[in-house]
Design an enzyme around this catalytic site. Structure first.
Site, PDB file in Angstrom:
ATOM      1  N   TYR A  40      -1.623  -1.688 -12.481  1.00 18.72           N
ATOM      2  CA  TYR A  40      -3.084  -1.724 -12.633  1.00 18.72           C
ATOM      3  C   TYR A  40      -3.539  -0.986 -13.893  1.00 18.72           C
ATOM      4  CZ  TYR A  40      -2.282  -3.088  -7.865  1.00 18.72           C
ATOM      5  OH  TYR A  40      -1.793  -3.707  -6.764  1.00 18.72           O
ATOM      6  N   GLY A  89       3.158  -3.905  -5.034  1.00 23.86           N
ATOM      7  CA  GLY A  89       2.826  -3.960  -6.448  1.00 23.86           C
ATOM      8  C   GLY A  89       3.181  -2.613  -7.055  1.00 23.86           C
ATOM      9  N   ARG A  97      -8.040   3.517 -14.883  1.00 24.32           N
ATOM     10  CA  ARG A  97      -7.861   4.074 -13.536  1.00 24.32           C
ATOM     11  C   ARG A  97      -8.413   5.498 -13.350  1.00 24.32           C
ATOM     12  NH1 ARG A  97      -3.463   4.738 -11.169  1.00 24.32           N
ATOM     13  NH2 ARG A  97      -3.967   3.779  -9.180  1.00 24.32           N
ATOM     14  N   GLY A 139       0.804  -1.215   0.000  1.00 23.07           N
ATOM     15  CA  GLY A 139       0.000   0.000   0.000  1.00 23.07           C
ATOM     16  C   GLY A 139       0.832   1.259   0.000  1.00 23.07           C
ATOM     17  N   CYS A 155     -17.771   5.096 -26.335  1.00 23.03           N
ATOM     18  CA  CYS A 155     -19.047   5.777 -26.433  1.00 23.03           C
ATOM     19  C   CYS A 155     -19.715   5.949 -25.074  1.00 23.03           C
ATOM     20  CB  CYS A 155     -19.942   5.031 -27.415  1.00 23.03           C
ATOM     21  SG  CYS A 155     -19.146   4.966 -29.011  1.00 23.03           S
TER      22      CYS A 155
HETATM   23  C1  LIG Z   1      -3.147  -5.742  -4.337  1.00 23.81           C
HETATM   24  C2  LIG Z   1      -2.438  -6.326  -3.223  1.00 23.81           C
HETATM   25  C3  LIG Z   1      -1.128  -5.922  -2.929  1.00 23.81           C
HETATM   26  C4  LIG Z   1      -0.404  -4.839  -3.695  1.00 23.81           C
HETATM   27  O1  LIG Z   1      -0.826  -3.548  -3.368  1.00 23.81           O
HETATM   28  P1  LIG Z   1      -0.078  -2.274  -3.959  1.00 23.81           P
HETATM   29  O2  LIG Z   1      -0.850  -1.115  -3.462  1.00 23.81           O
HETATM   30  O3  LIG Z   1      -0.092  -2.383  -5.448  1.00 23.81           O
HETATM   31  O4  LIG Z   1       1.312  -2.300  -3.479  1.00 23.81           O
HETATM   32  C5  LIG Z   1      -0.501  -6.568  -1.885  1.00 23.81           C
HETATM   33  N1  LIG Z   1      -1.112  -7.528  -1.165  1.00 23.81           N
HETATM   34  C6  LIG Z   1      -2.367  -7.935  -1.425  1.00 23.81           C
HETATM   35  C7  LIG Z   1      -2.978  -9.012  -0.604  1.00 23.81           C
HETATM   36  C8  LIG Z   1      -3.069  -7.349  -2.446  1.00 23.81           C
HETATM   37  O5  LIG Z   1      -4.333  -7.734  -2.677  1.00 23.81           O
END
Ligand SMILES: *Cc1c(COP(=O)(O)O)cnc(C)c1O
Length: 413
Positions: free
Chosen positions: A356, A261, A298, A218, A328
């Site tokens: 994403y 991520g 996004r 996060g 559209c």
């Molecule tokens: C999506 C997700 C992440 C990655 O989150 P980011 O904000 O992209 O770093 C990590 N752990 C779990 C369980 C997730 O669902």
């Protein structure tokens, strides 16, 4: 990478196209590793769902990353990319027992996020160690769609259910090898994160055989010059020191795990699309691009702000534009943005297009999904081809006998 390199890629591979800079991915990986340098056992498990191209997964594996997966298909992609099963953790939400058993059969680590499945899995497979996902009920994250740890969230096992959880573990005699939390995306307040971590440490004391504590992810990344971001270095310092003292107290050197991520791939990605039409209305100048929310959802889905640059005219006079797509339905990428003067045919570059973006692309409006190109050591390498018409109809069943055209009726006679 330079705008010139991106322009060349758009020329060679056509547009729209996604481009990823491996150097940025590598430097982000090293930055995070460095921030937690004082922890003896650190494991980063890249969250595959952010960008799941198999060559990107290979790059992560090469860096020494593990893999965080949320579906059995992501598990299989990870294995195909060369990850060892024990380097993959399966962290799904609300999936069937069968899917979890299928992942366990492939030898990957299992993370369970509800008591119902925990009890069923533990009763059937007490010998397979399991990690549990705790919901610490901390409000974190950039907005309600990406904040997943709060009291109303569907994710994880509530900390208030620990007594029931412990009872299940005792009755089934299962082995809990890790505990996990993931409180949401775009966390800015380090103290909130540390507070949630304390809840995790407190929970951890209930289990005697832990190997790791997984703090999820996060981390917020900057979306434009001067944008706020998670202070990884400060978080690293504070959490590492707290983690090390916890391990002493626990009596074992545990692994500190993360599942980043966005942090690893967001800024490495660029989305390039051509301007089809510049349209002046009574109130606005629109630039319509050869793409839409089918390729990059996004901004419409989360209200994300992706910086947009006119790489065909980076020194041109700045004017205000609204950048829109060809779908559209209203698909606005950015309203009233100051951008260097746009002419039809110019290539616009969307930044932060690594996480994403492609993974959320669809075939809406029966459009092809774009190709992906990796920029590595000064070279462009195609890592996914643009789709073709055959891809669009591949799985469709055209039942001609059911509704033949007039001509087909005649031919059949
Ligand atoms: C999506 C997700 C992440 C990655 O989150 P980011 O904000 O992209 O770093 C990590 N752990 C779990 C369980 C997730 O669902």
């Amino acid at each position: 990478m330079e705008y010139g390199d991106l322009l060349k890629i758009a020329k060679t591979y056509g547009d729209p196209v996604y481009v990823y800079d491996s150097e940025k991915i590598i430097s982000q990986f090293q930055r995070l590793t460095h921030a937690f340098g004082s922890v003896k056992k650190l494991k980063l498990n890249y969250a595959a769902k952010a960008l799941s191209n198999i060559t990107i997964l290979r790059l992560m594996n090469n860096l020494g990353s593990g893999l965080d997966t949320v579906s059995i298909q992501e598990v299989k992609l990870g294995l195909l990319a060369g990850f060892k099963p024990e380097s993959i953790i399966f962290t799904p939400n609300g999936v069937s027992l069968e899917e979890i058993e299928a992942a366990a059969a492939l030898g990957v680590r299992i993370n369970i996020d509800n008591l119902s499945i925990l009890e069923q899995f533990g009763s059937k497979h007490p010998d397979i160690p399991v990690c549990i996902r705790i919901n610490p009920h901390v409000m974190a994250g950039g907005n309600s769609k990406i904040s997943v740890g709060h009291i109303d969230s569907k994710f994880g096992i509530s900390i208030h259910q620990i007594p029931h959880l412990l009872r299940i573990v005792e009755l089934t005699n299962m082995n809990i090898n890790g505990i996990h939390m993931h409180t949401g995306s775009d966390i800015l307040d380090i103290d909130v994160f540390l507070y949630a971590s304390e809840i995790l440490f407190e929970t951890a004391k209930n289990f005697k055989n832990l190997d790791f504590i997984d703090f999820g992810s996060g981390f917020k990344v900057p979306y434009k010059e001067g944008d706020i971001e998670t202070n990884i270095e400060e978080l690293g310092k504070k959490l590492s020191s707290r983690f090390n003292s916890f391990c002493k107290q626990y009596g074992k050197e545990l692994t500190l795990a993360f599942e980043p991520g966005k942090f690893l791939v967001s800024e490495a990605g660029f989305f390039l699309a051509k301007v089809n039409v510049v349209k002046q209305t009574t109130s606005t100048v629109f630039a319509s691009i050869d793409s839409g929310f089918n390729h990059l959802i996004r901004p419409m889905f989360y209200g994300s702000n992706h910086e947009i640059i006119n790489i065909s005219n980076p020194k041109g006079k700045e004017r205000y534009y609204s950048i829109v797509g060809y779908i559209c339905e209203t698909d606005t990428f950015g309203s009233n943005r100051r951008i260097n003067e746009i002419s039809e045919g110019d290539i616009l570059c969307f930044r932060n297009a690594g996480a994403y973006c492609f993974t959320m692309a669809s075939n809406y409006n029966s459009r092809f999904r774009p190709p992906e190109v990796l920029w590595h050591n000064g070279k462009a390498i195609l890592i996914r081809e643009r789709e073709t018409f055959e891809d669009l109809i591949k799985n469709q069943v055209d039942v001609k006998d059911l509704f033949p055209t007039q001509r087909e009726k005649v031919v059949a006679k």
